[in-house]
Scaffold this motif. Sequence first.
Motif, PDB file in Angstrom:
ATOM      1  N   PRO A 232      19.147 -17.508  -8.198  1.00 21.89           N
ATOM      2  CA  PRO A 232      17.864 -18.218  -8.343  1.00 21.89           C
ATOM      3  C   PRO A 232      17.315 -18.737  -7.007  1.00 21.89           C
ATOM      4  N   LEU A 233      18.200 -19.180  -6.128  1.00 28.28           N
ATOM      5  CA  LEU A 233      17.754 -19.627  -4.814  1.00 28.28           C
ATOM      6  C   LEU A 233      17.090 -18.482  -4.058  1.00 28.28           C
ATOM      7  N   LEU A 234      17.709 -17.316  -4.078  1.00 33.45           N
ATOM      8  CA  LEU A 234      17.151 -16.151  -3.393  1.00 33.45           C
ATOM      9  C   LEU A 234      15.849 -15.700  -4.046  1.00 33.45           C
ATOM     10  N   ALA A 235      15.757 -15.856  -5.350  1.00 30.77           N
ATOM     11  CA  ALA A 235      14.527 -15.481  -6.060  1.00 30.77           C
ATOM     12  C   ALA A 235      13.347 -16.346  -5.613  1.00 30.77           C
ATOM     13  N   THR A 236      13.601 -17.601  -5.232  1.00 32.26           N
ATOM     14  CA  THR A 236      12.502 -18.444  -4.751  1.00 32.26           C
ATOM     15  C   THR A 236      11.934 -17.923  -3.438  1.00 32.26           C
ATOM     16  N   LEU A 237      12.720 -17.120  -2.733  1.00 30.07           N
ATOM     17  CA  LEU A 237      12.252 -16.510  -1.481  1.00 30.07           C
ATOM     18  C   LEU A 237      11.721 -15.104  -1.747  1.00 30.07           C
ATOM     19  N   LYS A 238      11.551 -14.766  -3.023  1.00 40.27           N
ATOM     20  CA  LYS A 238      10.968 -13.495  -3.486  1.00 40.27           C
ATOM     21  C   LYS A 238      11.882 -12.293  -3.292  1.00 40.27           C
ATOM     22  N   ALA A 239      13.186 -12.526  -3.250  1.00 40.80           N
ATOM     23  CA  ALA A 239      14.146 -11.434  -3.068  1.00 40.80           C
ATOM     24  C   ALA A 239      14.194 -10.524  -4.285  1.00 40.80           C
TER      25      ALA A 239
ATOM     26  N   PHE B  74      20.138 -24.122   5.627  1.00 41.61           N
ATOM     27  CA  PHE B  74      19.698 -22.961   6.400  1.00 41.61           C
ATOM     28  C   PHE B  74      18.504 -22.285   5.716  1.00 41.61           C
ATOM     29  N   ILE B  75      18.641 -22.023   4.430  1.00 40.76           N
ATOM     30  CA  ILE B  75      17.568 -21.348   3.687  1.00 40.76           C
ATOM     31  C   ILE B  75      16.317 -22.219   3.622  1.00 40.76           C
ATOM     32  N   ASP B  76      16.502 -23.525   3.531  1.00 40.01           N
ATOM     33  CA  ASP B  76      15.356 -24.438   3.458  1.00 40.01           C
ATOM     34  C   ASP B  76      14.443 -24.354   4.677  1.00 40.01           C
ATOM     35  N   ILE B  77      14.959 -23.952   5.818  1.00 36.71           N
ATOM     36  CA  ILE B  77      14.102 -23.900   7.005  1.00 36.71           C
ATOM     37  C   ILE B  77      13.648 -22.481   7.360  1.00 36.71           C
ATOM     38  N   LEU B  78      13.924 -21.533   6.457  1.00 41.54           N
ATOM     39  CA  LEU B  78      13.373 -20.190   6.623  1.00 41.54           C
ATOM     40  C   LEU B  78      11.979 -20.151   5.990  1.00 41.54           C
ATOM     41  N   PRO B  79      11.121 -19.246   6.431  1.00 40.33           N
ATOM     42  CA  PRO B  79       9.801 -19.115   5.809  1.00 40.33           C
ATOM     43  C   PRO B  79       9.917 -18.834   4.301  1.00 40.33           C
ATOM     44  N   GLN B  80       8.975 -19.346   3.527  1.00 41.10           N
ATOM     45  CA  GLN B  80       9.029 -19.312   2.061  1.00 41.10           C
ATOM     46  C   GLN B  80       9.211 -17.916   1.469  1.00 41.10           C
ATOM     47  N   ASP B  81       8.474 -16.932   1.931  1.00 37.43           N
ATOM     48  CA  ASP B  81       8.530 -15.588   1.331  1.00 37.43           C
ATOM     49  C   ASP B  81       9.303 -14.595   2.194  1.00 37.43           C
ATOM     50  N   ILE B  82      10.266 -15.072   2.922  1.00 38.99           N
ATOM     51  CA  ILE B  82      10.958 -14.236   3.912  1.00 38.99           C
ATOM     52  C   ILE B  82      11.652 -13.019   3.296  1.00 38.99           C
ATOM     53  N   LEU B  83      12.045 -13.096   2.042  1.00 40.93           N
ATOM     54  CA  LEU B  83      12.759 -11.986   1.403  1.00 40.93           C
ATOM     55  C   LEU B  83      11.869 -11.175   0.473  1.00 40.93           C
ATOM     56  N   LYS B  84      10.567 -11.371   0.564  1.00 39.15           N
ATOM     57  CA  LYS B  84       9.629 -10.723  -0.349  1.00 39.15           C
ATOM     58  C   LYS B  84       9.811  -9.201  -0.347  1.00 39.15           C
ATOM     59  N   HIS B  85      10.102  -8.684  -1.529  1.00 41.14           N
ATOM     60  CA  HIS B  85      10.270  -7.249  -1.791  1.00 41.14           C
ATOM     61  C   HIS B  85      11.460  -6.622  -1.074  1.00 41.14           C
ATOM     62  N   LYS B  86      12.351  -7.417  -0.517  1.00 40.58           N
ATOM     63  CA  LYS B  86      13.538  -6.858   0.141  1.00 40.58           C
ATOM     64  C   LYS B  86      14.695  -6.815  -0.852  1.00 40.58           C
ATOM     65  N   PRO B  87      15.434  -5.715  -0.863  1.00 42.29           N
ATOM     66  CA  PRO B  87      16.657  -5.718  -1.659  1.00 42.29           C
ATOM     67  C   PRO B  87      17.663  -6.686  -1.032  1.00 42.29           C
ATOM     68  N   VAL B  88      18.242  -7.514  -1.877  1.00 44.94           N
ATOM     69  CA  VAL B  88      19.217  -8.501  -1.413  1.00 44.94           C
ATOM     70  C   VAL B  88      20.467  -8.381  -2.273  1.00 44.94           C
TER      71      VAL B  88
END
Length: 183
Positions: free
Chosen positions: A124-131, A89-103
């Motif tokens: 670490p997986l969430l960090a790759t999406l800039k969470a 699921f995460i693999d097909i989301l845009p790369q920076d989808i969580l950029k600067h969002k609190p997760v």
Amino acid sequence: MSDIIIISGSPTELSRSEQVLKYLGSLLESNALSVSHFSVKDVSSQDLVAGNYNSPAIKQIAAAIEEAKGVIIGSPVYKGAYSGVLKAFIDILPQDILKHKPVLPLMTGGSPSHLLALEYSLKPLLATLKAHNLKGLYLLDEEIDKHNAIPIIGKDILERSRKQLDYFTQLVRHPALALSETY
């Protein structure tokens, strides 16, 4: 647009992690935040396996995440990590989808020995999406009654969960706090 997006990485219909996520969502709603729930089950298995970036379900979920102020994401522990379907699921989301969002990451597992799955796999997986990852929550299966209105049955873990949710809410409402404090 919802303030908060909750994503369940459990492929099981009535899972402990999904019930805890729903409960956390209800607490957020009682705190005047709008919440939308999504699950890996909302995307067809064919789209997940094929990595279909153009799936209508993925586009809808991605748009909701991009507009949200924060995300809570949870998964049961499978083989010492998050569920494989969550990874697809995460693999097909845009790369920076969580950029600067609190997760707020959350995992559930049958053993205390899986506690590090949160630190060494999901975060670490969430960090790759800039969470902007919070500490997160790990709950043992024995601390959850998935048939109860309040599924977290341990007093200490319930208090810790509410405290993490309070931190998360503060970051959602006041994003500048993320720059000055570590949660």
